[in-house]
Design an enzyme around this catalytic site. Sequence first.
Site, short mmCIF file in Angstrom:
data_model
loop_
_atom_site.label_atom_id
_atom_site.label_comp_id
_atom_site.label_asym_id
_atom_site.label_seq_id
_atom_site.Cartn_x
_atom_site.Cartn_y
_atom_site.Cartn_z
N ARG A 271 39.63 36.75 42.37
CA ARG A 271 40.70 35.90 44.24
C ARG A 271 38.95 36.64 45.43
O ARG A 271 39.44 37.61 45.06
CB ARG A 271 41.53 36.60 44.69
CG ARG A 271 42.12 36.10 46.24
CD ARG A 271 43.43 36.61 46.39
NE ARG A 271 44.71 36.75 44.91
CZ ARG A 271 45.65 36.93 44.36
NH1 ARG A 271 45.81 37.55 45.21
NH2 ARG A 271 46.38 36.64 43.88
N HIS B 30 42.42 41.53 42.27
CA HIS B 30 42.00 40.44 41.98
C HIS B 30 40.78 40.97 42.19
O HIS B 30 39.59 39.70 41.71
CB HIS B 30 43.33 38.97 42.84
CG HIS B 30 44.52 39.24 41.70
ND1 HIS B 30 44.00 38.13 40.69
CD2 HIS B 30 44.97 39.22 41.63
CE1 HIS B 30 45.58 37.57 40.37
NE2 HIS B 30 45.77 38.45 41.05
N ASP C 215 46.85 36.07 37.17
CA ASP C 215 48.15 35.53 37.01
C ASP C 215 48.26 34.87 36.64
O ASP C 215 47.46 33.85 36.01
CB ASP C 215 48.56 35.42 38.49
CG ASP C 215 48.13 36.75 39.42
OD1 ASP C 215 48.54 37.93 39.31
OD2 ASP C 215 48.23 35.91 40.50
N GLU D 99 55.59 42.03 39.54
CA GLU D 99 56.03 40.91 38.99
C GLU D 99 54.64 40.31 37.23
O GLU D 99 54.55 41.02 36.90
CB GLU D 99 54.11 40.48 39.72
CG GLU D 99 54.07 40.33 41.53
CD GLU D 99 52.80 40.09 42.34
OE1 GLU D 99 53.25 40.59 43.29
OE2 GLU D 99 52.03 39.92 41.54
N HIS E 129 51.83 39.32 36.49
CA HIS E 129 50.53 40.42 36.87
C HIS E 129 49.91 41.21 35.63
O HIS E 129 50.54 42.08 35.58
CB HIS E 129 50.68 40.65 38.31
CG HIS E 129 49.48 41.32 38.99
ND1 HIS E 129 49.31 40.93 40.22
CD2 HIS E 129 48.95 42.58 38.75
CE1 HIS E 129 48.05 41.55 40.85
NE2 HIS E 129 47.80 42.87 39.88
#
Length: 238
Positions: A104, A148, A155, A217, A220
Amino acid sequence: MSRTLRLLAVSLLLAGCATSQPARPRVSPATTPEEAGLVDVRSLVPDIELDMRYASANNFTGAPVEGYDAPRCYLLRPAAEALAKVERALRERHMRLRLYDCYRPVRAVQRFVAWTQAPEDGRTKAAYYPGFERRTLLGDYIAPTSGHSRAATVDLGLLQCDAQGAGCEPIDMGTTFDYFDTLANTDSPKATAQQRANRHVLVDAMAQGGFRNYPMEWWHFTLNPEPTPDVMYDVPVR
């Protein structure tokens, strides 16, 4: 001990605590995936399932996110190779991964932060954060920096396939990806026993490849250890 000496001791202690805190990762000057050492996961597994949410409007912001110019999964090579290993092992069990996000860019994280501060329009609230106002998501759910961006975090979800490895369908995990609620915690008591068991099939499979789960999460995972824990990247996904 005199007051002056006590103050000096406290100052030295605080200074020591401050210097012991980990420094914020620096942003790499790389401008291309090659310069950053990023690998397209599909160069290792050409038919791995991609559902790259931030390259589309199908995400909590309701629009494609800055930095995602293509629906591709980039990771640093050690993470990409580890993920490919997990995928191959799952296929032997008639299961597959579905990838939602990989590397990301820093600019995308900044866009997320800006979104939390924008006026509420309600477009994605019911699907992603029904129990919150968006401005309250910053911190617990949306961080100003993201693992990320260090290009070793993914993910993903899990698919069940038929005996021929086709007809793959998502396994019930209890929530969708990026659902902001404690129900998304990996061991949430709000999930059913079967949903928690399904989550742990994924957790165990990823652990075999060297990934650790973030317990807030279920989707993740981060390669452990990370290849560049002190470096973030801001190369656009193209």
